[in-house]
Design an enzyme around this catalytic site. Sequence first.
Site, PDB file in Angstrom:
ATOM      1  N   ARG A  41     -12.189  29.616 -22.062  1.00  0.00           N
ATOM      2  CA  ARG A  41     -11.146  28.610 -22.333  1.00  0.00           C
ATOM      3  C   ARG A  41      -9.892  28.845 -21.506  1.00  0.00           C
ATOM      4  NH1 ARG A  41     -12.421  27.421 -28.640  1.00  0.00           N
ATOM      5  NH2 ARG A  41     -13.727  25.618 -28.184  1.00  0.00           N
ATOM      6  N   GLY A 330     -20.209  23.955 -30.215  1.00  0.00           N
ATOM      7  CA  GLY A 330     -20.089  25.335 -29.760  1.00  0.00           C
ATOM      8  C   GLY A 330     -21.424  26.066 -29.698  1.00  0.00           C
ATOM      9  N   GLY A 353     -15.950  19.579 -32.625  1.00  0.00           N
ATOM     10  CA  GLY A 353     -15.634  18.472 -33.535  1.00  0.00           C
ATOM     11  C   GLY A 353     -15.011  17.282 -32.828  1.00  0.00           C
TER      12      GLY A 353
HETATM   13  P1  ADP Z   1     -22.815  23.213 -33.151  1.00  0.00           P
HETATM   14  O1  ADP Z   1     -21.888  24.389 -33.152  1.00  0.00           O
HETATM   15  O2  ADP Z   1     -23.596  23.095 -31.879  1.00  0.00           O
HETATM   16  O3  ADP Z   1     -22.140  21.946 -33.570  1.00  0.00           O
HETATM   17  P2  ADP Z   1     -23.687  23.741 -35.844  1.00  0.00           P
HETATM   18  O4  ADP Z   1     -22.503  24.626 -36.008  1.00  0.00           O
HETATM   19  O5  ADP Z   1     -23.727  22.461 -36.569  1.00  0.00           O
HETATM   20  O6  ADP Z   1     -23.948  23.479 -34.265  1.00  0.00           O
HETATM   21  O7  ADP Z   1     -25.001  24.525 -36.280  1.00  0.00           O
HETATM   22  C1  ADP Z   1     -25.327  25.782 -35.770  1.00  0.00           C
HETATM   23  C2  ADP Z   1     -25.936  26.658 -36.819  1.00  0.00           C
HETATM   24  O8  ADP Z   1     -27.022  26.012 -37.469  1.00  0.00           O
HETATM   25  C3  ADP Z   1     -26.505  27.912 -36.204  1.00  0.00           C
HETATM   26  O9  ADP Z   1     -25.760  29.025 -36.658  1.00  0.00           O
HETATM   27  C4  ADP Z   1     -27.952  27.966 -36.714  1.00  0.00           C
HETATM   28  O10 ADP Z   1     -28.351  29.258 -37.135  1.00  0.00           O
HETATM   29  C5  ADP Z   1     -27.919  27.019 -37.890  1.00  0.00           C
HETATM   30  N1  ADP Z   1     -29.251  26.483 -38.198  1.00  0.00           N
HETATM   31  C6  ADP Z   1     -30.059  25.789 -37.384  1.00  0.00           C
HETATM   32  N2  ADP Z   1     -31.226  25.510 -37.980  1.00  0.00           N
HETATM   33  C7  ADP Z   1     -31.177  26.058 -39.225  1.00  0.00           C
HETATM   34  C8  ADP Z   1     -32.085  26.136 -40.326  1.00  0.00           C
HETATM   35  N3  ADP Z   1     -33.277  25.571 -40.281  1.00  0.00           N
HETATM   36  N4  ADP Z   1     -31.662  26.781 -41.443  1.00  0.00           N
HETATM   37  C9  ADP Z   1     -30.442  27.344 -41.488  1.00  0.00           C
HETATM   38  N5  ADP Z   1     -29.544  27.307 -40.502  1.00  0.00           N
HETATM   39  C10 ADP Z   1     -29.896  26.674 -39.366  1.00  0.00           C
HETATM   40 MG    MG Z   2     -21.081  25.568 -34.764  1.00  0.00          MG
END
Ligand code: ADP
Ligand code: MG
Length: 377
Positions: A41, A330, A353
Amino acid sequence: MKLPTIEDLGDLAGRRVLVRADLNVPLQLQRSEMVVADDFRIRSALPTIELLQRRGARVTVCSHLGRPKGVDPRYSMAPVARILEERVPGVSVLENVRFDPREVANDPSFARELADGHDAFVLDAFGSAHRAHASVVGVATLLPSAAGVTVLDEVEHLSRLLESPARPYVAIIGGAKVSDKLGLLRSLLGRVDQVLIGGAMAFSFLYAEGHQVGDSLVEPELAEACRELRATGRIALPVDVVALESTEPVGPEASRAEPAVVQGDVPDGFRGLDIGPATIERYAEALRGARSIFWNGPMGVFEDPRFRAGTDGVARAVAASGAYSVVGGGDSARAVREAGLADRISHLSTGGGASLEFLERGDLPGLAALRASWEQR
Ligand code: ADP
Ligand code: MG
């Protein structure tokens, strides 16, 4: 979307410009001292600062860092300031804006204190542009304001998905929670040809359709909403799942118990932690034909190598598709980088977000404030 740019600020020689950057970097404790763990960043903030300095401006940078409740030395900007002052000499860095509760409250008195002594404002923190905070929107009401390099870049890339995307347009949504992403899903369904669902949110959809989900992460109260969304006919759900006995620990350093691939239902005593091989194949097939792709949320608990095949498989399919591809979030961006595929994605959004909200609503409070700053003049 047309945003005011640094050019619109006119002659900047000798002018004092306040930049709201996104310097919310991960910190770690090293020999009882906080140090920057990843300078991504900080590097992203440099182009705007350098552009302003080339135009002769004297630059002040402010940002939030973490979520401190009041003044808290663990969230001091000092470690960031040390690096920034070394890379762009002459810049001055303010202390964490969230040390002051008036930041989040968007208190006009705090916006005035920030604006004080400055001739112009540049918003470069795309990742904070969805927050109506004093250093994001408050200052823009007080000074001639412009979008920085990061904000312009993000808006340009994300706008391609909002304004006449090449079709088919396929979205991939995964991650941990449905409730967080329900608004995004609704708005995406109005724009995309298909949504491929993975991650924990798949289980809320499967549960809503009467499948057994064992101990998988579900939000049963969202069943009705899931059924409604699914009725659009444009949502694809996993046909198989990688599951592990619920008593087994999960994580990067967990034991090596073998997971099982199950079809349709997850039995009692198990939890679903990734999409299965048949689902990966189906999703890859859908992505092969796509011309535009948006991806947010990993397909499984990718932090544990036993459950990252789904995320890696989808990442490879997105990279190979040749489609215009945007990855936001992220964890999703990290998964793509770890898979070594970052340079085969059209745009890795830094926004989290903010990117999701921009795709959902087509605008953000911080961007609206920049435009308004000129409409008043
Ligand atoms: P991003 O940061 O890309 O927006 P999120 O924060 O919404 O994504 O989600 C990421 C998290 O989701 C990861 O820590 C991952 O371990 C969790 N995750 C993905 N699939 C599952 C699952 N089936 N059960 C529990 N947690 C999950
Ligand atoms: Mg996340």
